[in-house]
Each structure stands twice: as C-alpha cells, then as structure tokens.
Scaffold this active site. Structure first.
Site, mmCIF file in Angstrom:
data_model
loop_
_atom_site.group_PDB
_atom_site.id
_atom_site.type_symbol
_atom_site.label_atom_id
_atom_site.label_comp_id
_atom_site.label_asym_id
_atom_site.label_seq_id
_atom_site.Cartn_x
_atom_site.Cartn_y
_atom_site.Cartn_z
ATOM 1 N N HIS A 18 40.785 32.646 30.297
ATOM 2 C CA HIS A 18 41.580 32.787 29.066
ATOM 3 C C HIS A 18 41.371 31.568 28.168
ATOM 4 C CE1 HIS A 18 44.317 35.317 31.813
ATOM 5 N NE2 HIS A 18 43.667 36.148 31.026
ATOM 6 N N LYS A 42 56.444 45.576 34.455
ATOM 7 C CA LYS A 42 55.936 44.568 35.384
ATOM 8 C C LYS A 42 56.921 43.422 35.531
ATOM 9 C CE LYS A 42 50.952 44.721 34.370
ATOM 10 N NZ LYS A 42 49.883 43.856 33.862
ATOM 11 N N ARG A 91 35.378 41.070 30.531
ATOM 12 C CA ARG A 91 34.621 40.643 31.708
ATOM 13 C C ARG A 91 33.582 41.684 32.109
ATOM 14 N NH1 ARG A 91 39.093 40.157 35.871
ATOM 15 N NH2 ARG A 91 39.844 41.810 34.531
ATOM 16 N N SER A 129 43.698 37.169 36.709
ATOM 17 C CA SER A 129 45.067 36.758 37.028
ATOM 18 C C SER A 129 45.551 37.397 38.323
ATOM 19 C CB SER A 129 46.010 37.115 35.882
ATOM 20 O OG SER A 129 45.699 36.363 34.735
#
Length: 155
Positions: A18, A42, A91, A129
C-alpha cells in the site's frame, strides 16, 4: 487545479505494498488521501484508531498525504474531499476483475471520478493484508511487511 486522489481500502493492516502505491501516486497527484473505509460486514483485526496513527506516522514526512476514515460510499467521499481520482493497486488479474466492477459503479455515482490503477511492484505483489493478519494471529513477526513497527504484537 490541484490533482487529488483518494486511495480507499480497509487497510487492515496497511502494508508496504500500500505504501508503494501511495508513494508512486505522489508522482502523479498533488495530494493523496488514504481513506480507511468502514465495512459493516467486516470486523477489523487491527483497531481503526491504531491504524490511522501508524499510517500517519509512516507518512509524517509527506505533507501531501492525509489519512481519513469514512463510513459512506467511496464515490461520495471522493466528491466531498474534492478528489477527482481514485488510486488503486493491482497485484494480479483477480484484483483487476474485482476493481473493474467497483470503478464502474463509482463512475456511475460520481461521473467526474477516474480510477487510476497502478501495478504493484513485483517484490511486493505477494503481500496481502489477509496473509499478514493470519501470520500475526498465529504469533509470527510481520514488521518486515509493514512500513511501521507494531509496538503491541497482540490484538
């Protein structure tokens, strides 16, 4: 006119991947706002206040980087912050498929917004993460993947 980009995410935690996107984004934009979105579906692993503090500390030498948290649609936050760009890192192709749909919806909500995708630097692509959370949860050292040191290794 100042070019402002919002870099949205849950950043739980904020990784060197990040950080790389933000630093590269600063070559394109006058200001980058790191926006930590709250996701009602979440529960955070790292406390939001702690993450805001750690990210601000990591970018203390960059006055053109701000950190905010929000509980709204990303497109609305971008509009309210004066950002005409969303900054996103990719990614792999899975990230692209996911991000492409989100960028279309954001454009529908806020017609002036453009999403700018930066490909993750190859050495940082394996970092996510969720992997870092799993490593941390089971007592593994994770500082090498983060642009700050976790003082308290327990959450």
């Amino acid at each position: 006119m100042k070019k402002i980009a919002l870099f949205p995410g849950s950043f739980d935690p904020f990784t060197k991947g990040h950080q790389d996107i933000v630093l590269r984004g600063l070559r394109l934009f006058d200001e980058v706002i790191i926006g930590i979105g709250r996701n009602a579906r979440k529960e955070r692993y790292f406390p939001l206040d702690q993450m805001i503090h750690l990210i601000e500390e990591a970018f203390q030498e960059y006055p053109n980087v701000r950190v905010i948290s929000y509980d709204d649609l990303t497109a609305n936050v971008a509009r309210n912050e004066g950002a005409k760009f969303l900054l996103r890192g990719l990614r792999n192709t899975t990230d692209f498929e996911y991000e492409n749909g989100i960028s279309q919806v954001n454009r529908h909500i806020y017609e002036e917004i453009e999403t700018v995708f930066l490909i993750t630097s190859p050495n940082l692509a394996p970092i996510s993460s969720s992997i870092i959370r799993d490593l941390h949860r089971y007592g593994q050292q994770v500082d090498e993947f983060l642009p700050y040191k976790l003082v308290n290794q327990t959450v």
